[in-house]
Design an enzyme around this catalytic site. Structure first.
Site, short mmCIF file in Angstrom:
data_model
loop_
_atom_site.label_atom_id
_atom_site.label_comp_id
_atom_site.label_asym_id
_atom_site.label_seq_id
_atom_site.Cartn_x
_atom_site.Cartn_y
_atom_site.Cartn_z
N TYR A 138 30.76 57.46 75.31
CA TYR A 138 31.05 57.75 76.44
C TYR A 138 30.93 58.86 77.56
O TYR A 138 30.94 58.83 78.86
CB TYR A 138 32.63 58.38 76.36
CG TYR A 138 33.52 57.36 75.35
CD1 TYR A 138 32.80 56.69 73.97
CD2 TYR A 138 34.09 56.45 76.43
CE1 TYR A 138 34.36 55.43 73.41
CE2 TYR A 138 34.91 55.50 75.84
CZ TYR A 138 34.58 55.41 75.20
OH TYR A 138 35.67 54.19 73.80
N LYS A 188 29.09 58.45 60.52
CA LYS A 188 28.39 57.59 59.22
C LYS A 188 26.47 58.78 59.50
O LYS A 188 25.58 58.13 59.94
CB LYS A 188 27.73 56.49 60.86
CG LYS A 188 26.92 55.92 60.19
CD LYS A 188 27.48 54.27 59.10
CE LYS A 188 26.80 53.24 58.32
NZ LYS A 188 26.99 52.31 57.27
C1 IPM Z 1 41.21 53.66 75.19
C2 IPM Z 1 40.72 52.52 75.98
C3 IPM Z 1 40.11 53.41 76.34
C4 IPM Z 1 38.73 53.84 75.54
C5 IPM Z 1 39.25 52.68 78.24
C6 IPM Z 1 39.84 51.33 78.60
C7 IPM Z 1 37.60 52.91 78.17
O1 IPM Z 1 40.40 51.97 74.85
O2 IPM Z 1 42.23 54.92 75.14
O3 IPM Z 1 41.30 53.75 73.08
O4 IPM Z 1 37.74 53.09 74.90
O5 IPM Z 1 38.28 54.80 75.78
#
Ligand code: IPM
Ligand code: MN
Length: 354
Positions: A138, A188
Site C-alpha cells: 500500500y 508468509k
Molecule cells: C478496505 C478497502 C480498502 C483497502 C480499499 C477501498 C482501498 O478494501 O478498507 O479494506 O484496500 O484497504
C-alpha cells in the site's frame, strides 16, 4: 462542563450517506442519554464529487480534517471513476496523512446471526484482526516501465520498516494483554523471507521483553484462511501486514455474517491526528437508494469512535443495542424485504436507551 467532540462526517458515495445517516440518528440519542455533545461538519468527498469538480481531496480540506477529533466515514468509490483514483487519492491518503497505522477490525459473531459457516456459534468466533495500515504494498513503491510494449515491466514492492512493524506489534500485544488473550502473528515467512524475518524477529523480541504474559502463536496467511473457517476459536488477536489484513478481514466479515456487520477503526494511537471510523463494506452502487443497506457495520464503527474518544458509556450502549437487535432480528437483515436501512437505525436508536 459538557464534553464536546468535533466530528468530520464523510458520507461519501453509494450507500455511504445512507448508513452514516443511521449512525448519526443513534448518535443524537446517545448525546441526550450520556450528556455529551458533538460539533459535526459535513464534507462532500468521494467519486461523485470528483466527477463533478475534478477534485479528490484539496490540501485545505486535509488541513481542516486534521483539526477534528475523529472522522466518521461511510464509503467511497463509484464505478464511473477508474480504479485507484478515489481509493488512493482519498481513503489511503487520509490513512497515511494522519498516520493511522492501526486498522482495528473485530470479527465477532453475535447471537441471532447465522454465519455462512455451518454450525458456527458465537462462543467460537470472537477475535480482532489488527491490520498494519501504512506500509506493505500500500505504500506505493514501484512503477511501470515500457507500458503497453512487449517489454513492459511492473513492480509493486512491499515496504516494511522496523518502526512500522514494531509499533503495530506493540498495539496488538497491548490489546491481547487487555483481553487476557494470545496474539497470533499471521504472515508468509516461508516465502517472504525478508519481510517475514523482520516481522518474526520483532514479534519475538517485543513479546519476550515487554509482554511475557501474552502467549504467542504464528500462522501462515494461507493456513489462516483455512483456520478462520474451520476453527476460529483458535484466534484471539491476530496481527498482520497490510495486504494480508485486507484480504483476511473480508473472510472475517463473512464469518460474522457478512460485510453489513463488519466495523473498522483506522487509528493513530498517539492521537497526534484524528482517527477514522468506517464500515468495512464499500459503496455498493447496485443497492443505492433502495433502503437495503445494513447500517449495523456503520453503527458498530460509531461505537468504536465513541470508545476511542473516551465515551465508554455510549460505546457500551451501542454494543448492547446491536447485540439486542441482532438477537431479536438477526435473520431479518435488510437484505431485500423485512427491514429497511432506516428501520434498523430507528430500532437501534431506541435500544440504546435500555
Ligand atoms: C478496505 C478497502 C480498502 C483497502 C480499499 C477501498 C482501498 O478494501 O478498507 O479494506 O484496500 O484497504
Ligand atoms: Mn478491503
Amino acid at each position: 462542563m459538557t464534553r464536546s467532540h468535533n466530528l468530520a462526517i464523510l458520507g461519501g458515495d453509494g450507500i455511504g450517506p445512507e448508513v452514516v445517516a443511521e449512525g448519526l440518528k443513534v448518535l443524537d440519542r446517545l448525546e441526550d442519554l450520556e450528556g455529551f455533545t458533538t460539533e459535526r461538519v459535513d464534507y462532500d468527498l468521494g467519486g461523485r464529487r470528483y466527477l463533478d469538480t475534478g477534485e479528490v481531496l484539496a490540501d485545505e480540506t486535509l488541513d481542516e480534517l486534521r483539526g477534528s477529533d475523529a472522522i466518521y466515514l461511510g464509503a467511497v468509490g463509484t464505478p464511473d471513476v477508474p480504479p485507484g483514483v478515489i481509493e488512493k487519492g482519498l481513503l489511503l491518503k487520509l490513512r497515511f496523512a494522519f498516520d493511522q497505522y492501526v486498522n482495528h477490525r473485530p470479527v465477532k459473531l453475535y447471537p441471532g446471526v447465522t454465519s455462512p459457516i455451518a454450525g458456527l456459534t458465537p462462543e467460537r468466533c470472537d477475535f480482532v484482526v489488527v491490520r498494519e495500515n501504512t506500509e506493505s504494498v500500500y505504500a506505493g513503491a514501484g512503477g511501470t516501465l515500457y507500458r503497453g510494449t512487449p517489454a513492459e515491466v511492473a513492480t509493486q514492492e512491499s515496504i516494511n520498516t522496523r518502526h512500522g512493524v514494531e509499533r503495530i506489534l506493540r498495539y496488538a500485544f497491548e490489546l491481547a494483554a487487555s483481553r487476557d488473550g494470545k496474539l497470533t502473528l499471521c504472515h508468509k515467512t516461508n516465502v517472504l523471507t525478508n519481510a517475514g524475518d523482520l516481522w518474526m524477529r520483532t514479534f519475538t523480541e517485543v513479546g519476550e521483553s515487554d509482554f511475557p504474559q501474552v502467549e504467542r502463536d504464528y500462522v501462515h496467511v494461507d493456513a489462516a484462511c483455512l483456520y478462520f473457517v474451520t476453527s476460529p476459536e483458535r484466534f484471539d488477536v491476530v496481527v498482520t501486514e497490510n495486504l494480508f489484513g485486507d484480504i483476511i478481514t473480508d473472510l472475517g466479515a463473512a464469518l460474522q455474517g457478512g460485510l453489513g456487520l463488519a466495523a473498522s477503526g483506522n487509528l493513530d494511537p498517539t492521537r497526534r491526528a484524528p482517527s477514522m471510523f468506517e464500515p468495512v463494506h464499500g459503496s455498493a452502487p447496485d443497492i443505492v437508494g433502495q433502503g437495503k443497506a445494513d447500517p449495523i457495520a456503520a453503527i458498530m464503527s460509531l461505537g468504536q469512535l465513541l470508545a476511542f474518544l473516551g465515551e465508554d458509556g455510549a460505546a457500551a450502549r451501542v454494543e448492547r443495542a446491536i447485540a439486542a437487535e441482532l438477537t431479536e432480528h438477526g435473520g431479518a437483515r435488510p437484505d431485500g424485504s423485512r427491514s429497511t436501512t432506516a428501520d434498523v437505525g430507528d430500532r437501534i436508536a431506541e435500544l440504546v436507551g435500555d
